[in-house]
Design a protein around this motif. Structure first.
Motif, short mmCIF file in Angstrom:
data_model
loop_
_atom_site.label_atom_id
_atom_site.label_comp_id
_atom_site.label_asym_id
_atom_site.label_seq_id
_atom_site.Cartn_x
_atom_site.Cartn_y
_atom_site.Cartn_z
N LEU A 126 -83.81 94.14 3.37
CA LEU A 126 -84.41 93.75 4.65
C LEU A 126 -84.76 94.98 5.49
N GLU A 127 -83.83 95.92 5.57
CA GLU A 127 -84.06 97.13 6.36
C GLU A 127 -85.21 97.95 5.78
N THR A 128 -85.25 98.07 4.47
CA THR A 128 -86.34 98.81 3.81
C THR A 128 -87.68 98.17 4.11
N ALA A 129 -87.75 96.84 4.06
CA ALA A 129 -89.00 96.13 4.36
C ALA A 129 -89.43 96.39 5.80
N GLY A 130 -88.47 96.41 6.72
CA GLY A 130 -88.78 96.68 8.12
C GLY A 130 -89.35 98.07 8.33
N TYR A 131 -88.67 99.06 7.79
CA TYR A 131 -89.15 100.44 7.95
C TYR A 131 -90.47 100.66 7.22
N ALA A 132 -90.65 100.04 6.06
CA ALA A 132 -91.92 100.19 5.33
C ALA A 132 -93.08 99.61 6.14
N ALA A 133 -92.85 98.47 6.77
CA ALA A 133 -93.90 97.86 7.59
C ALA A 133 -94.22 98.74 8.80
N LEU A 134 -93.18 99.27 9.42
CA LEU A 134 -93.38 100.12 10.59
C LEU A 134 -94.11 101.40 10.22
N ARG A 135 -93.71 102.03 9.12
CA ARG A 135 -94.40 103.25 8.65
C ARG A 135 -95.86 102.94 8.33
N MET A 145 -99.83 104.17 1.69
CA MET A 145 -98.44 103.82 1.92
C MET A 145 -97.56 104.94 1.40
N ALA A 146 -96.65 105.39 2.26
CA ALA A 146 -95.74 106.46 1.89
C ALA A 146 -94.71 105.97 0.88
N GLU A 147 -94.14 106.90 0.17
CA GLU A 147 -93.10 106.60 -0.80
C GLU A 147 -91.85 106.08 -0.08
N LEU A 148 -91.14 105.17 -0.70
CA LEU A 148 -89.91 104.65 -0.12
C LEU A 148 -88.83 105.72 -0.16
N PRO A 149 -87.85 105.65 0.73
CA PRO A 149 -86.79 106.67 0.79
C PRO A 149 -85.88 106.61 -0.45
N PRO A 150 -85.12 107.69 -0.68
CA PRO A 150 -84.24 107.76 -1.86
C PRO A 150 -83.28 106.58 -1.97
N TYR A 151 -82.71 106.12 -0.85
CA TYR A 151 -81.79 104.98 -0.90
C TYR A 151 -82.47 103.77 -1.53
N ALA A 152 -83.67 103.46 -1.06
CA ALA A 152 -84.40 102.30 -1.57
C ALA A 152 -84.68 102.46 -3.06
N ARG A 153 -85.12 103.64 -3.45
CA ARG A 153 -85.43 103.88 -4.86
C ARG A 153 -84.17 103.78 -5.72
N SER A 154 -83.02 104.26 -5.20
CA SER A 154 -81.78 104.18 -5.98
C SER A 154 -81.33 102.73 -6.17
N MET A 155 -81.69 101.87 -5.25
CA MET A 155 -81.36 100.45 -5.36
C MET A 155 -82.35 99.70 -6.25
N GLY A 156 -83.46 100.34 -6.59
CA GLY A 156 -84.48 99.69 -7.39
C GLY A 156 -85.52 98.96 -6.56
N ILE A 157 -85.54 99.20 -5.25
CA ILE A 157 -86.50 98.56 -4.36
C ILE A 157 -87.85 99.26 -4.52
N ALA A 158 -88.91 98.47 -4.60
CA ALA A 158 -90.26 99.02 -4.74
C ALA A 158 -91.24 98.15 -3.97
#
Length: 131
Positions: A49-58, A1-14
């Protein structure tokens, strides 16, 4: 699994865990996601929600040799109830993954997965890089 984008990390999403090969992402309640006192900001919920969508697609595209660009066509968010001051989780389900587009549904929940706080429908353009 690739690393999450900077926006997600800045929000604390993991990435919290994997389920059926797709990531479940999570964000803890903190001042950077707070809207009105004690409640998640709608933008933070939408970002999760958007981060979860892109993470699943990636994740689904990881077995391909070329990583395409993903461009949003449409993202529709439905807020079902206020997300309170506790951890919020989200997971996407890919309903269609074609050569040029992908359709996903995403759910976010807190303590009870059967009671989502928000959902999203995402239509994503999948653009293969020029060779």
């Amino acid at each position: 699994m690739a690393e999450l984008p900077p926006y997600a990390r800045s929000m604390g999403i993991a990435v919290d865990s994997l389920e059926d090969g797709l990531p479940i992402v999570a964000v803890d309640f903190a001042p950077n996601v707070e809207g009105r006192p004690g409640v998640f900001h709608g933008g933070a919920t939408s970002g999760l929600l958007e981060t979860a969508g892109y993470a699943a697609l990636r994740s689904a595209l990881a077995d391909r040799e070329v990583q395409p660009q993903l461009k949003p066509v449409n993202i529709t968010v439905q807020f079902l109830s206020a997300a309170k001051n506790r951890t919020t989780y989200a997971k996407a389900r890919i309903t269609k993954l074609g050569r040029r587009n992908a359709n996903l549904t995403v759910e976010a929940w807190q303590e009870d997965r059967k009671r989502p706080v928000a959902t999203a429908v995402m239509n994503i353009l999948v653009v293969s890089p020029e060779v």
